[in-house]
Design a protein around this motif. Structure first.
Motif, PDB file in Angstrom:
ATOM      1  N   CYS A 143      -4.227  -6.985   2.249  1.00  0.00           N
ATOM      2  CA  CYS A 143      -4.158  -7.033   0.784  1.00  0.00           C
ATOM      3  C   CYS A 143      -3.022  -6.172   0.254  1.00  0.00           C
ATOM      4  N   GLY A 144      -1.916  -6.135   0.990  1.00  0.00           N
ATOM      5  CA  GLY A 144      -0.783  -5.302   0.625  1.00  0.00           C
ATOM      6  C   GLY A 144       0.196  -5.992  -0.296  1.00  0.00           C
ATOM      7  N   ALA A 145       1.488  -5.660  -0.133  1.00  0.00           N
ATOM      8  CA  ALA A 145       2.514  -6.052  -1.098  1.00  0.00           C
ATOM      9  C   ALA A 145       2.667  -7.563  -1.229  1.00  0.00           C
ATOM     10  N   VAL A 146       2.841  -8.268  -0.115  1.00  0.00           N
ATOM     11  CA  VAL A 146       3.073  -9.714  -0.185  1.00  0.00           C
ATOM     12  C   VAL A 146       1.841 -10.427  -0.740  1.00  0.00           C
ATOM     13  N   GLN A 178      12.680  -4.318  -4.547  1.00  0.00           N
ATOM     14  CA  GLN A 178      12.374  -5.734  -4.704  1.00  0.00           C
ATOM     15  C   GLN A 178      11.008  -5.963  -5.351  1.00  0.00           C
ATOM     16  N   LEU A 179      10.096  -5.008  -5.157  1.00  0.00           N
ATOM     17  CA  LEU A 179       8.726  -5.187  -5.635  1.00  0.00           C
ATOM     18  C   LEU A 179       8.389  -4.302  -6.822  1.00  0.00           C
ATOM     19  N   ALA A 180       9.411  -3.678  -7.416  1.00  0.00           N
ATOM     20  CA  ALA A 180       9.156  -2.756  -8.532  1.00  0.00           C
ATOM     21  C   ALA A 180       8.456  -3.457  -9.693  1.00  0.00           C
ATOM     22  N   PHE A 181       8.701  -4.758  -9.863  1.00  0.00           N
ATOM     23  CA  PHE A 181       8.138  -5.503 -10.989  1.00  0.00           C
ATOM     24  C   PHE A 181       6.650  -5.790 -10.812  1.00  0.00           C
ATOM     25  N   ALA A 182       6.137  -5.651  -9.580  1.00  0.00           N
ATOM     26  CA  ALA A 182       4.831  -6.228  -9.251  1.00  0.00           C
ATOM     27  C   ALA A 182       3.640  -5.348  -9.607  1.00  0.00           C
ATOM     28  N   ASN A 183       3.878  -4.077  -9.941  1.00  0.00           N
ATOM     29  CA  ASN A 183       2.785  -3.165 -10.313  1.00  0.00           C
ATOM     30  C   ASN A 183       1.674  -3.191  -9.261  1.00  0.00           C
TER      31      ASN A 183
END
Length: 361
Positions: A8-11, A154-159
């Motif tokens: 349940c991580g970043a991707v 790359q994932l800064a937007f994903a909160n």
């Protein structure tokens, strides 16, 4: 189709949760699993999944689903083996495993390995155009360039929800087990630079290896490998293609680069097919296919489709499980990429007089 998620991580949070939320016509998530109870609960809440687990074995034993999405980081060999042995269909994110032995140990079952770029509409269009031109035999060269900023940027937007509740001793034991698999692949004495290269090859460059498999077939030989810069640094790989021509891959980790950019160009005698991929975590951002042709006067045609490759891949998994439609990559294709990554590591070691052993030897 009822499914369970492992990891349940970043991707998962940035890609799979929003896609599964909007494709409830195809999927119902009934269980989620992560080492972190915090992450399992966060993803379970977003998807309405009643089952929350921190151990794969417990989740598989409890059941209540038809298939498993294996989305955790690292080698997936053992949890995929467990899921297939329990009779579940599996969609496994790349890489399938870190060793050939893990793949050989998998039981018979329904296994699809996720390389979403293979399902990108621009890639499928490029395949069609290449077939019209005459297939792999017309290719003069395939040139790949990857500019890879940090994952955090790359994932800064994903909160993203962060995990801070996993036992450090458990994490240390898992890292030790993974190091053991790398030693099985490369030999106990393989130095850090060879191990780092193998990690980049299976963790990122494998996407480009998967495209080579679709366009030309996997390379049977690696002629040259070089690295430079602080790890993970830059990687350069080249060699012959199975049906003629050559390929070159240049992969650069540039921590503060403005945005991820990946370019794959197929050159043939009458022109070029150029694919420019955006950051993979941006949903529905189109890949641009530029077709260069013309005799004496250049013609450039751009082709885009905002259909999300990850979503097409999920739909393909649904069709695989329910209708028996074969996936673009199964265990055999994933094994080819592991073998190619080991050839890359071995060539680098030989060139620099470094130790190499294990499967790669």
């Amino acid at each position: 189709m009822k499914i369970a998620l492992v990891g349940c991580g970043a991707v998962t949070q940035a890609v799979y949760v929003p896609l599964l939320s909007r494709r409830r016509d195809l999927f119902e998530v009934t269980a989620v699993c992560d080492l972190s109870q915090t992450l399992a609960d966060a993803v379970g809440d977003r998807l309405g999944a009643p089952g929350r687990y921190t151990a794969v074995g417990d989740m598989l034993e409890a059941g209540g689903f038809d298939a498993v999405l294996m989305l955790a980081s690292g080698s997936h060999g053992e949890p995929v083996r467990q899921a297939l042995a329990a009779g579940y269909a599996v969609l496994c994110e790349k890489p399938l495993a870190l060793t050939r032995a893990e793949v050989a140990a998998l039981p018979e079952g329904r296994l699809m390995v996720g390389y979403m770029k293979q399902y990108d509409p621009a890639v499928r269009r490029a395949e069609e155009l290449l077939a019209e031109l005459g297939g792999p035999g017309v290719i003069r060269s395939v040139e790949v360039t990857v500019l890879h900023p940090s994952g955090e940027s790359q994932l800064a937007f994903a909160n993203l929800t962060q995990a801070r509740d996993v036992d450090p001793e458990l994490l240390a034991s898992l890292r030790e087990a993974e190091n053991g698999l790398v030693s099985q692949a490369l030999g106990e004495s393989a130095p850090d630079e060879v191990r780092a290269l193998y990690g980049v090859a299976l963790g990122s460059i494998c996407h480009d290896l998967s495209l080579l498999r679709r366009f030309t077939g996997s390379p049977a030989e690696i002629s040259h490998v070089e690295t430079w810069g602080a790890a993970p640094g830059s990687v350069e790989i080249s060699g012959p293609l199975p049906a003629g021509g050559r390929f070159g891959i240049r992969w650069h980790y540039l921590e503060d680069y403005p945005a991820y950019r990946e370019t794959v160009v197929i050159h043939h005698d009458r022109g070029s097919l150029e694919l420019v991929f955006p950051a993979p975590y941006l949903m529905n951002a189109p890949t641009t296919l530029t077709v260069v042709s013309g005799a004496g006067a250049e013609s450039r045609t751009e082709w885009r489709d905002v259909t999300e490759a990850f979503e097409v891949q999920l739909a393909a998994f649904h069709a695989f499980v329910n209708d028996g439609k074969p996936p673009l990559t199964g265990a055999a294709g994933a094994l080819e990429d592991i073998v190619t990554a080991q050839r890359i590591a071995a060539r680098f070691a030989v060139q620099h007089d470094l130790q190499i052993g294990g499967e790669a030897a």
